[in-house]
Design an enzyme around this catalytic site. Sequence first.
Site, short mmCIF file in Angstrom:
data_model
loop_
_atom_site.label_atom_id
_atom_site.label_comp_id
_atom_site.label_asym_id
_atom_site.label_seq_id
_atom_site.Cartn_x
_atom_site.Cartn_y
_atom_site.Cartn_z
N GLU A 334 -7.73 0.90 -2.41
CA GLU A 334 -7.33 2.25 -2.79
C GLU A 334 -5.81 2.31 -2.93
O GLU A 334 -5.27 2.71 -3.96
CB GLU A 334 -7.81 3.24 -1.74
CG GLU A 334 -7.37 4.67 -1.97
CD GLU A 334 -7.69 5.57 -0.79
OE1 GLU A 334 -7.73 6.81 -1.00
OE2 GLU A 334 -7.86 5.08 0.34
N HIS A 335 -5.11 1.92 -1.88
CA HIS A 335 -3.64 1.87 -1.88
C HIS A 335 -3.20 0.41 -1.77
O HIS A 335 -3.68 -0.31 -0.91
CB HIS A 335 -3.06 2.60 -0.67
CG HIS A 335 -3.47 4.03 -0.54
ND1 HIS A 335 -2.81 5.08 -1.15
CD2 HIS A 335 -4.48 4.59 0.17
CE1 HIS A 335 -3.41 6.22 -0.83
NE2 HIS A 335 -4.42 5.95 -0.03
#
Length: 441
Positions: A334-335
């Site tokens: 996601e990040h």
Amino acid sequence: MTASVNIVKLAELSPEERERCLKRTESDLGPYLEKVEPIVAAVAEEGDEALARFTRQFDKAPVTADRLAATREDFIRARKTLAPDLIEAIAFAARNITRFHEDQKPEEMWLHEVSPGAFAGDRMTPIPSVACYVPRGKGSFPSTVMMTCIPAKVAGVEKIVIVTPPGPDGNIDDATLVAAEAAGVSRIFKCGGAQAVAAVAYGTESVPRCAKIVGPGSPWVVAGKRLVADLIDTGPPAGPSESIIFADGTVDGRLCALDLLIEAEHGADSSAWLVTPDARVVAAALAALPGFFKEMSAERVGYAEAVLQGPQGGIMLCPDAESAIAFINDYAPEHLQIMSREPMAWLGSFKNAGEILLGEYTPSTLGNFVLGPNHVLPTGGWAKTASPLSVFDFMKRTSIGQVTREGYERLAPHARIIAKYEGFDAHANAVSELRRNLLKN
């Protein structure tokens, strides 16, 4: 401290062990689906009464079926109660988020001449309605209000509602209300979890049925979305938080440890890895973590330790940068934060990530709250095919075509040949002499 954080040596992992490191908590929704099914069914059957009952049961909040919606008085109280500096920070973030998504918004329509006299293009129009899910179980998230509602507003969605669990006092979080006001949204309902997903999928006496639901949530929310996917567009996948920090050895490992905790503190169901080919980064990060834990609350330390000691997190030492990059691309986080003095040198190597943050001055804290790009990002490996929440998620494309007489004469013979090959008589007739004769008349 070393024993309380997973230290994984990538070169020593079997294929099965490497695969386990790629897993997230939402990878197996089976147990959740079984428990969520009766919740969804009850909301579909009983509406507001079921919503209120589940809110009392799961959120321990004194909510009744006739008091599910936020009132004008709630908004007034929130603005009076909230600290002025927080109100200003929300306004600052809202301005940056709005500007980013306004820049992202496509032109309303375009037409290009694909062949002389033949024009094709797209027209962009907003979807009619959306529900923005704002979690609360492990904290309050006014930032998620802005990240979901502002792009919807920029896109031109007419009906925007927020569903969010109330606190133990039965009230909606004050900052959530102020952020909603900043985003231009006034319809907020006190419900969360799978029951909120069911409410906006089916509609209840209070909560309107919506065309789409967006926003991050627990595996309970993800399971709820799975069950109602035939009734409502469930939006891009957004489960529990996850992150990878890639460090190339040119930065201080203590800084990597500081940022490793950002997503790890979200909850025990989060995932967080520091991935590096440099043993010095590993040693420095390990030495720094105890000091950083002292600067956090016991609750957040508990969450972070659960992640870094569990199967979804830790520190991974790789034999070289190439193997680290391969693992990260397989993980599709996601990040992703590239910790390097020259982060642009590595950017092209990473193919799969919801967002990529470059360098020592770009922790995901800034991306989560004030930088402008959306923090609702694909999780669970979906960054391989999915994108961050954006204006495009609140708009739909309609193809537009127009052909002049001159263009028709060029296109029709080719279309007729294909239609006849595929066996479609009416298709072929529509571009035959039958049409030409009718146009003459």
